[in-house]
Enzyme design. Structure first.
Site, mmCIF file in Angstrom:
data_model
loop_
_atom_site.group_PDB
_atom_site.id
_atom_site.type_symbol
_atom_site.label_atom_id
_atom_site.label_comp_id
_atom_site.label_asym_id
_atom_site.label_seq_id
_atom_site.Cartn_x
_atom_site.Cartn_y
_atom_site.Cartn_z
ATOM 1 N N HIS A 215 -7.462 13.612 -0.546
ATOM 2 C CA HIS A 215 -7.475 12.255 -1.078
ATOM 3 C C HIS A 215 -8.881 11.666 -1.163
ATOM 4 C CE1 HIS A 215 -5.712 8.990 -3.058
ATOM 5 N NE2 HIS A 215 -6.470 8.210 -2.325
ATOM 6 N N TYR A 219 -11.806 9.946 -4.328
ATOM 7 C CA TYR A 219 -12.746 8.808 -4.283
ATOM 8 C C TYR A 219 -14.188 9.278 -4.375
ATOM 9 C CZ TYR A 219 -8.707 6.049 -3.420
ATOM 10 O OH TYR A 219 -7.488 5.466 -3.574
ATOM 11 N N HIS A 366 -0.905 11.144 -14.221
ATOM 12 C CA HIS A 366 -1.678 10.189 -13.404
ATOM 13 C C HIS A 366 -3.121 10.641 -13.251
ATOM 14 C CE1 HIS A 366 -3.041 7.905 -9.913
ATOM 15 N NE2 HIS A 366 -3.118 9.018 -9.200
ATOM 16 N N PHE A 367 -3.308 11.921 -12.912
ATOM 17 C CA PHE A 367 -4.705 12.268 -12.645
ATOM 18 C C PHE A 367 -5.499 12.568 -13.908
ATOM 19 C CE2 PHE A 367 -2.859 16.491 -11.238
ATOM 20 C CZ PHE A 367 -3.532 17.322 -12.114
ATOM 21 N N HIS A 368 -4.800 12.734 -15.025
ATOM 22 C CA HIS A 368 -5.594 12.820 -16.251
ATOM 23 C C HIS A 368 -6.050 11.428 -16.704
ATOM 24 C CE1 HIS A 368 -4.502 17.046 -16.311
ATOM 25 N NE2 HIS A 368 -5.540 17.190 -17.125
ATOM 26 N N ARG A 431 5.748 19.819 -12.808
ATOM 27 C CA ARG A 431 4.348 20.148 -13.044
ATOM 28 C C ARG A 431 4.158 21.626 -12.721
ATOM 29 N NH1 ARG A 431 0.727 17.781 -8.004
ATOM 30 N NH2 ARG A 431 -0.902 18.831 -9.180
ATOM 31 N N ARG A 432 3.007 22.139 -13.066
ATOM 32 C CA ARG A 432 2.624 23.501 -12.676
ATOM 33 C C ARG A 432 3.665 24.548 -13.030
ATOM 34 N NH1 ARG A 432 -0.092 22.045 -6.820
ATOM 35 N NH2 ARG A 432 -2.166 21.940 -7.695
HETATM 36 FE FE1 HAS Z 1 -4.057 9.399 -7.235
HETATM 37 C C1 HAS Z 1 -1.997 12.155 -6.819
HETATM 38 C C2 HAS Z 1 -2.022 7.537 -5.230
HETATM 39 C C3 HAS Z 1 -6.228 6.711 -7.469
HETATM 40 C C4 HAS Z 1 -6.461 11.459 -8.576
HETATM 41 N N1 HAS Z 1 -4.196 11.408 -7.632
HETATM 42 C C5 HAS Z 1 -3.236 12.374 -7.402
HETATM 43 C C6 HAS Z 1 -3.726 13.660 -7.812
HETATM 44 C C7 HAS Z 1 -5.014 13.462 -8.263
HETATM 45 C C8 HAS Z 1 -5.289 12.041 -8.161
HETATM 46 C C9 HAS Z 1 -5.967 14.533 -8.758
HETATM 47 O O1 HAS Z 1 0.291 8.041 -3.273
HETATM 48 C C10 HAS Z 1 -2.943 14.964 -7.796
HETATM 49 C C11 HAS Z 1 -3.139 15.772 -6.582
HETATM 50 C C12 HAS Z 1 -2.341 17.054 -6.691
HETATM 51 O O2 HAS Z 1 -2.795 17.982 -7.390
HETATM 52 O O3 HAS Z 1 -1.258 17.137 -6.109
HETATM 53 N N2 HAS Z 1 -4.082 7.468 -6.532
HETATM 54 C C13 HAS Z 1 -3.144 6.908 -5.736
HETATM 55 C C14 HAS Z 1 -3.508 5.523 -5.455
HETATM 56 C C15 HAS Z 1 -4.698 5.288 -6.097
HETATM 57 C C16 HAS Z 1 -5.056 6.521 -6.761
HETATM 58 C C17 HAS Z 1 -2.748 4.546 -4.608
HETATM 59 N N3 HAS Z 1 -5.957 9.126 -7.916
HETATM 60 C C18 HAS Z 1 -6.677 7.943 -7.910
HETATM 61 C C19 HAS Z 1 -7.988 8.175 -8.445
HETATM 62 C C20 HAS Z 1 -8.054 9.517 -8.749
HETATM 63 C C21 HAS Z 1 -6.764 10.092 -8.414
HETATM 64 C C22 HAS Z 1 -9.055 7.126 -8.590
HETATM 65 C C23 HAS Z 1 -9.158 10.320 -9.315
HETATM 66 C C24 HAS Z 1 -10.340 9.905 -9.600
HETATM 67 N N4 HAS Z 1 -2.325 9.772 -6.262
HETATM 68 C C25 HAS Z 1 -1.678 8.873 -5.460
HETATM 69 C C26 HAS Z 1 -0.517 9.549 -4.839
HETATM 70 C C27 HAS Z 1 -0.517 10.862 -5.283
HETATM 71 C C28 HAS Z 1 -1.656 10.964 -6.165
HETATM 72 C C29 HAS Z 1 0.470 8.983 -3.898
HETATM 73 C C30 HAS Z 1 0.479 11.975 -4.891
HETATM 74 C C31 HAS Z 1 1.600 12.049 -5.830
HETATM 75 C C32 HAS Z 1 2.518 13.203 -5.471
HETATM 76 O O4 HAS Z 1 3.660 12.937 -5.080
HETATM 77 O O5 HAS Z 1 2.104 14.379 -5.555
HETATM 78 C C33 HAS Z 1 -5.479 3.980 -6.055
HETATM 79 O O6 HAS Z 1 -6.788 4.241 -5.639
HETATM 80 C C34 HAS Z 1 -5.505 3.243 -7.342
HETATM 81 C C35 HAS Z 1 -6.159 1.864 -7.214
HETATM 82 C C36 HAS Z 1 -6.637 1.370 -8.522
HETATM 83 C C37 HAS Z 1 -6.361 0.210 -9.093
HETATM 84 C C38 HAS Z 1 -6.909 -0.105 -10.449
HETATM 85 C C39 HAS Z 1 -8.039 -1.125 -10.461
HETATM 86 C C40 HAS Z 1 -8.567 -1.262 -11.832
HETATM 87 C C41 HAS Z 1 -9.879 -1.256 -12.157
HETATM 88 C C42 HAS Z 1 -10.269 -1.322 -13.598
HETATM 89 C C43 HAS Z 1 -10.548 -2.686 -14.032
HETATM 90 C C44 HAS Z 1 -10.811 -2.698 -15.476
HETATM 91 C C45 HAS Z 1 -11.444 -3.675 -16.104
HETATM 92 C C46 HAS Z 1 -11.611 -3.530 -17.538
HETATM 93 C C47 HAS Z 1 -11.967 -4.839 -15.368
HETATM 94 C C48 HAS Z 1 -5.506 -0.798 -8.445
HETATM 95 C C49 HAS Z 1 -10.958 -1.204 -11.129
HETATM 96 C C50 HAS Z 1 -12.301 -4.711 -18.158
HETATM 97 C C51 HAS Z 1 -12.503 -4.410 -19.565
HETATM 98 C C52 HAS Z 1 -12.669 -5.331 -20.526
HETATM 99 C C53 HAS Z 1 -12.891 -4.886 -21.893
HETATM 100 C C54 HAS Z 1 -12.626 -6.786 -20.295
#
Ligand code: HAS
Length: 545
Positions: A215, A219, A366-368, A431-432
């Protein structure tokens, strides 16, 4: 920047972009195989291709890009001495030897264990040894970064460290603390097991150690993108840093909460007490907070800058944004993708909903969105100015235009591919898995259309990859000579001073370790005590059990 320094930073970027090409090609093959469009020739196995794709893009491309970019940030803000540069080269070569060993083993078909490589899948020992070298090389890079900041602080007593150097230090601290988990698994479990010194392996221990690392790994990918969002994009849009203290606080929170949350990848796994799963889910929701702080501060920067430029109406500030500058456009698409990407993460982390999506292709969707859009488009956005800055060239109008086309291609391809993955996942698509009609079951026929859509999206993305590699080569060797700016935002003139306690490294490390011990000690002892006979955690040499 000196020639020697740019050679070092560019070497990391070269490996990253070669990886992009190879890994991207494998991705294309995968979507074509999964949709039943092609079958792989010469006995190549689907899982071999999937392993190359995941390892090369998820582990190699990211790590090299990040370390190269971070070195450049450190060089720019706190400087790099000749001795530090030599040690950094050592890190590069150790990583490269490890990468080549790993790559050869996978290409020979001896390590089709996927990028998560936990047991019971078993690879040739050379795979694990190569991985160990990559990790050690990255630690060397981290130690150089710490030294760079330390030397700067000695020379500037009482001054606060430059924000970007602070951020790099946090990211490398997190990386080193997290990768100790995977290093232990590799050295103590996998290498003896694959060499035949141990007959069995404790699968749950190996998965737990992997996700302790896995995890924070995501980050480690995200934080360099955040560095650009906080401290570089404001300069590109002609604004200033929104808040130095808020940015530092967000990074400190990410250090605290990135690691003690690995169980949210193991929610469906037996053998872990549900209470501890619950506790780690709560900690996962804590790690969402610094990302929400980041979203808030980016919006604020955009709005404040626009209003200062005289765009006064409610959303008028939106128009001032430099949409035609690819250094801005690519990362902003990345930010926008993180809204559904982050929401998907929150769904994954919610225990009950995880039961619906776990091991379905929703997770791949999700991860793409997160790593392959949010992070990668930000890295591309960085490439447009970093590469010409390092090679003494310029970002020309025509490359800028190509970059905009590239960003649009990526957005279209990824929307189709990742969208189809999310929907197919909700319909139960695994998946996979390679192409199968699952005996003609009704449910599997529902998936076929979505798999075709993924192949279409994947093919569009591959065009995007070819274009990006072309752009990288142009910026490295062919665009006209000149000077390209290294954009670092300044603080507001009337900014409140950053509180000194934000640099209390000992305190932050102590809290991080305390949280890890809290989240992992009891469940880990439980796992070991409850392991079935014959699977002690580290059962070597043979016969010891
Ligand atoms: Fe995830 C599975 C939970 C974030 C990558 N994640 C994965 C896997 C990968 C991955 C690679 O709880 C697969 C692993 C595998 O092969 O089995 N993930 C989360 C949570 C977050 C999260 C709670 N993941 C990421 C990030 C990744 C990533 C970042 C890569 C860089 N993920 C999971 C969970 C799994 C999981 C379970 C397991 C699922 C399973 O059952 O296998 C949080 O960090 C997300 C928080 C983010 C936000 C978004 C904030 C938004 C922002 C953008 C603002 C945009 C603006 C645009 C302001 C709340 C900061 C303004 C634009 C204008 C034009 C005005």
């Amino acid at each position: 920047i000196s020639k020697q320094e740019s050679r070092l930073y560019m070497s990391f970027l070269h490996v990253a972009f070669i990886s992009l090409f190879i890994g991207g090609l494998m991705g294309l093959l995968q979507t074509l195989v999964r949709s039943g469009t092609i079958t792989l020739p010469w006995g190549i196995d689907y899982y071999q291709v999937l392993t190359v794709h995941g390892v090369i893009l998820g582990l190699v491309l990211t790590t090299y890009f990040i370390i190269g970019f971070q070195f450049s940030l450190m060089g720019k803000t706190v400087g790099m001495s000749d001795k530090q540069r030599k040690v950094a080269w050592l890190g590069f070569w150790v990583m490269l030897v490890g990468t080549v060993m790993t790559a050869i083993t996978i290409l020979l078909g001896k390590a089709s264990v996927l990028y998560t490589f936990y047991a019971p899948l078993k690879a040739h020992p050379a795979f694990y040894m190569g991985l160990a070298l990559v990790i050690i090389g990255s630690w060397i890079a981290g130690v150089v970064n710490f030294r760079q900041l330390y030397v700067w602080k000695k020379k500037h007593p009482g001054e606060k460290s430059p924000l970007l150097a602070f951020m790099v230090t946090i990211n490398m601290l997190m990386w080193i603390i997290a990768s100790i988990g995977v290093a232990v698994a590799v050295l103590v479990q996998f290498i003896p097991w694959s060499l035949g010194y141990a007959e069995t392996i404790n699968v749950l221990v190996s998965r737990t150690l992997f996700w302790y690392f896995g995890h924070p790994l995501v980050y480690f990918w995200l934080l360099p993108a955040y560095m650009a969002w906080y401290a570089i994009i404001p300069k590109i849009i002609g604004g200033k840093l929104f808040s130095d203290s808020l940015a530092r606080m967000a990074f400190i929170l990410l250090l605290f909460f990135s690691i003690p949350v690995g169980f949210h990848h193991q929610l469906t796994e037996p053998g872990i007490d549900p209470t501890w799963k619950f506790i780690q889910v709560v900690l996962t929701f804590m790690v969402v907070i610094p990302s929400l702080m980041t979203a808030f501060s980016i919006f604020a920067t955009f709005e404040v800058t626009g209003r200062r430029k005289g765009f006064g109406s409610l959303f008028g500030w939106f128009r001032h944004l430099p949409w035609k500058d690819v250094r801005f456009l690519a990362p902003v698409i990345g930010m926008l993708a993180f809204i559904p990407g982050g929401a998907g993460g929150i769904i994954n982390a919610s225990h009950q909903m995880n039961a619906v999506v776990h091991n379905t292709i929703w997770v791949t969707g999700h991860f793409h969105l997160t790593v392959a859009t949010t992070v990668i488009l930000t890295f591309f956005g960085i490439t447009y100015w970093l590469v010409p800055h390092l090679t003494g060239r310029t970002l020309t109008k025509s490359i800028n235009r190509l970059g905009i086309i590239q960003s649009i291609i990526w957005t279209v391809g990824m929307t189709i591919m990742s969208g189809a993955m999310h929907i197919q996942g909700l319909l139960g698509g695994p998946r996979r898995s390679s192409y199968s009609e699952y005996g003609g079951t009704e449910q599997a026929t529902e998936w076929i259309g979505y798999q075709m859509a993924q192949a279409v999206g994947g093919s569009i993305l591959f065009i995007g990859i070819l274009l990006m590699v072309y752009i990288f080569v142009k910026l490295s060797f062919f665009t006209p000579k000149g000077e390209e700016e290294y954009p670092i935002a300044e603080e507001e003139d009337d900014a409140e001073p950053t509180p000194k306690f934000l640099e209390n490294w000992k305190l932050w490390i102590a809290i991080t370790i305390a949280l890890i011990l809290f989240a992992y000690t009891i469940p880990f002892v439980d796992i070991i005590q409850n392991s079935p006979p014959g699977s002690p955690p580290f059962d070597w040499p043979i016969g010891n059990n």
